[in-house]
Design an enzyme around this catalytic site. Structure first.
Site, PDB file in Angstrom:
ATOM      1  N   CYS A  33     -11.116   3.222  -1.001  1.00  0.00           N
ATOM      2  CA  CYS A  33      -9.859   3.729  -0.443  1.00  0.00           C
ATOM      3  C   CYS A  33      -9.566   2.951   0.825  1.00  0.00           C
ATOM      4  O   CYS A  33     -10.495   2.649   1.595  1.00  0.00           O
ATOM      5  CB  CYS A  33      -9.994   5.220  -0.140  1.00  0.00           C
ATOM      6  SG  CYS A  33      -8.565   5.932   0.686  1.00  0.00           S
ATOM      7  N   GLU A  46      -6.490   8.833   9.653  1.00  0.00           N
ATOM      8  CA  GLU A  46      -5.154   8.669  10.243  1.00  0.00           C
ATOM      9  C   GLU A  46      -5.075   9.322  11.618  1.00  0.00           C
ATOM     10  O   GLU A  46      -4.406   8.815  12.520  1.00  0.00           O
ATOM     11  CB  GLU A  46      -4.091   9.250   9.303  1.00  0.00           C
ATOM     12  CG  GLU A  46      -3.944   8.386   8.073  1.00  0.00           C
ATOM     13  CD  GLU A  46      -2.725   8.710   7.226  1.00  0.00           C
ATOM     14  OE1 GLU A  46      -2.029   9.682   7.522  1.00  0.00           O
ATOM     15  OE2 GLU A  46      -2.516   7.964   6.248  1.00  0.00           O
ATOM     16  N   ASP A  96       0.870  -1.185   0.000  1.00  0.00           N
ATOM     17  CA  ASP A  96       0.000   0.000   0.000  1.00  0.00           C
ATOM     18  C   ASP A  96       0.898   1.223   0.000  1.00  0.00           C
ATOM     19  O   ASP A  96       2.090   1.140   0.305  1.00  0.00           O
ATOM     20  CB  ASP A  96      -0.891  -0.008   1.248  1.00  0.00           C
ATOM     21  CG  ASP A  96      -1.787   1.228   1.303  1.00  0.00           C
ATOM     22  OD1 ASP A  96      -2.390   1.577   0.269  1.00  0.00           O
ATOM     23  OD2 ASP A  96      -1.866   1.866   2.363  1.00  0.00           O
ATOM     24  N   SER A  97       0.302   2.371  -0.321  1.00  0.00           N
ATOM     25  CA  SER A  97       1.048   3.623  -0.254  1.00  0.00           C
ATOM     26  C   SER A  97       1.508   3.914   1.173  1.00  0.00           C
ATOM     27  O   SER A  97       2.451   4.664   1.371  1.00  0.00           O
ATOM     28  CB  SER A  97       0.162   4.753  -0.754  1.00  0.00           C
ATOM     29  OG  SER A  97      -1.046   4.782  -0.014  1.00  0.00           O
ATOM     30  N   CYS A 148      -3.702  -0.864  -2.117  1.00  0.00           N
ATOM     31  CA  CYS A 148      -3.964   0.549  -2.396  1.00  0.00           C
ATOM     32  C   CYS A 148      -4.899   0.692  -3.607  1.00  0.00           C
ATOM     33  O   CYS A 148      -4.586   0.210  -4.695  1.00  0.00           O
ATOM     34  CB  CYS A 148      -2.632   1.237  -2.671  1.00  0.00           C
ATOM     35  SG  CYS A 148      -2.788   2.976  -3.058  1.00  0.00           S
ATOM     36  N   HIS A 152      -8.477   3.751   3.601  1.00  0.00           N
ATOM     37  CA  HIS A 152      -8.752   4.396   4.890  1.00  0.00           C
ATOM     38  C   HIS A 152     -10.231   4.448   5.266  1.00  0.00           C
ATOM     39  O   HIS A 152     -10.568   4.600   6.430  1.00  0.00           O
ATOM     40  CB  HIS A 152      -8.239   5.832   4.870  1.00  0.00           C
ATOM     41  CG  HIS A 152      -6.750   5.950   4.913  1.00  0.00           C
ATOM     42  ND1 HIS A 152      -5.939   5.362   3.968  1.00  0.00           N
ATOM     43  CD2 HIS A 152      -5.926   6.584   5.777  1.00  0.00           C
ATOM     44  CE1 HIS A 152      -4.681   5.637   4.250  1.00  0.00           C
ATOM     45  NE2 HIS A 152      -4.644   6.375   5.335  1.00  0.00           N
TER      46      HIS A 152
HETATM   47  N1  DGL Z   1      -3.959   3.906  -0.049  1.00  0.00           N
HETATM   48  C1  DGL Z   1      -4.628   4.964  -0.785  1.00  0.00           C
HETATM   49  C2  DGL Z   1      -5.822   4.378  -1.536  1.00  0.00           C
HETATM   50  O1  DGL Z   1      -6.374   3.352  -1.160  1.00  0.00           O
HETATM   51  C3  DGL Z   1      -5.056   6.104   0.110  1.00  0.00           C
HETATM   52  C4  DGL Z   1      -3.905   6.925   0.651  1.00  0.00           C
HETATM   53  C5  DGL Z   1      -3.084   7.598  -0.452  1.00  0.00           C
HETATM   54  O2  DGL Z   1      -3.568   8.555  -1.072  1.00  0.00           O
HETATM   55  O3  DGL Z   1      -1.986   7.145  -0.677  1.00  0.00           O
HETATM   56  O4  DGL Z   1      -6.236   4.915  -2.520  1.00  0.00           O
END
Ligand code: DGL
Length: 287
Positions: free
Chosen positions: A203, A169, A27-28, A90, A205
């Protein structure tokens, strides 16, 4: 490491040993731990190797080319360590980089968009689906494309919700602040389509904000709206593909979870919000 027949990255392991390799997840940042959480429930005895590219998060506001470059680096790191499945937790990386990753790696690949779309179109009664995601995910149109392919005639409206990521977060997942933010985003989405009956949380989050989104969605549309998050659907897809490919691990007991990150700032504080299980710590890695 060897190059497979089609020149893609894979790891050489003796026959029969592949099934004992971990599931690789990237993931990012740490948001993808929501997907790890779902994987731990669906496949409790599997080992998981997680990479959070915390040094370069967020991906959601970056250009497609940059996200592809970062995603390729994450995939290469995990494949070189030895994995049997690559889960792109991600949504933004899934939206931009799936084709590039398919060409790059020679392991089972699970993305966020296709399983999330599949779950949403299955539960929607009237075929009016809303998609919430990062700016990058929304601009890519990956969800509308996947939904249209899976259920022709579906009506899809999207809303980029960049403020939801920092709220999750920071742990601001209930009360007036997230409610106001969600109210504003969903009101704009309702202007596009007043008949939405299903919302995709596109997403990593957003599952943390599910109770708020649930409540605000019902107030916005004036009827129950079903929320679908891709994490559970990804875990089910991962299990199904591993079963079909004969690579379910054979060991008993709880699998090991190894967490790697590219920057360790605030992780002890943030990670427990996404994972909901104790973890042994992180390794700091460079890509
Ligand atoms: N992990 C990213 C997503 O699911 C969200 C956070 C980011 O913008 O990196 O799109």
């Amino acid at each position: 490491r060897r190059n497979s027949r089609r020149g893609r990255l894979s790891v050489m392991v003796p026959p029969g040993m592949r099934r004992e390799l971990p599931i690789g997840v990237f993931d990012s940042g740490i948001g993808g731990l929501t997907v790890v959480h779902a994987l731990r429930q669906a496949l409790p005895s599997e080992n998981i190797l997680y990479l959070g590219d915390t040094a370069r998060v967020p991906y959601g506001s970056k250009s497609p080319d940059t996200v592809v470059r970062y995603a390729r680096a994450c995939a290469e790191f995990l494949v070189q360590r030895g994995i049997k499945v690559l889960v792109v937790a991600c949504n933004t990386a899934s939206a931009h980089a799936l084709t590039a990753l398919r060409q790059q790696v020679d392991v089972i690949l699970v993305d966020a968009v296709w399983p999330g779309a599949a779950a949403a179109q299955q539960v929607s009664e009237n075929g009016h689906i809303g998609v919430l995601g990062t700016l990058g995910t929304v601009r890519s149109d990956a969800y509308p494309r996947a939904l249209a392919a899976q259920r022709p005639g579906v009506v899809v409206s999207q809303m980029a919700c960049p403020l939801l990521v920092p709220l999750a977060e920071e742990g601001w997942t209930e009360g007036p602040v997230p409610e106001q933010v969600a109210t504003r985003y969903l009101a704009e989405l309702a202007e596009k389509d007043s008949n939405i009956d299903t919302l995709v949380l596109g997403c990593t989050h957003y599952p943390l904000l599910r109770p708020v989104l649930d409540k605000v969605a019902e107030a916005t549309w004036g009827h129950r709206v079903t929320l679908v998050d891709s994490a559970g659907a990804m875990a089910d897809t991962t299990r199904a593909l591993m079963t079909a490919d004969g690579v379910l691990g054979t060991r008993a007991g709880r699998g090991e979870l190894v967490l790697c990150v590219t920057d360790a700032s605030r992780l002890d504080e943030l990670a427990p919000r996404f994972l909901a299980e104790p973890f042994a710590g992180f390794s700091l890695v460079d890509l």
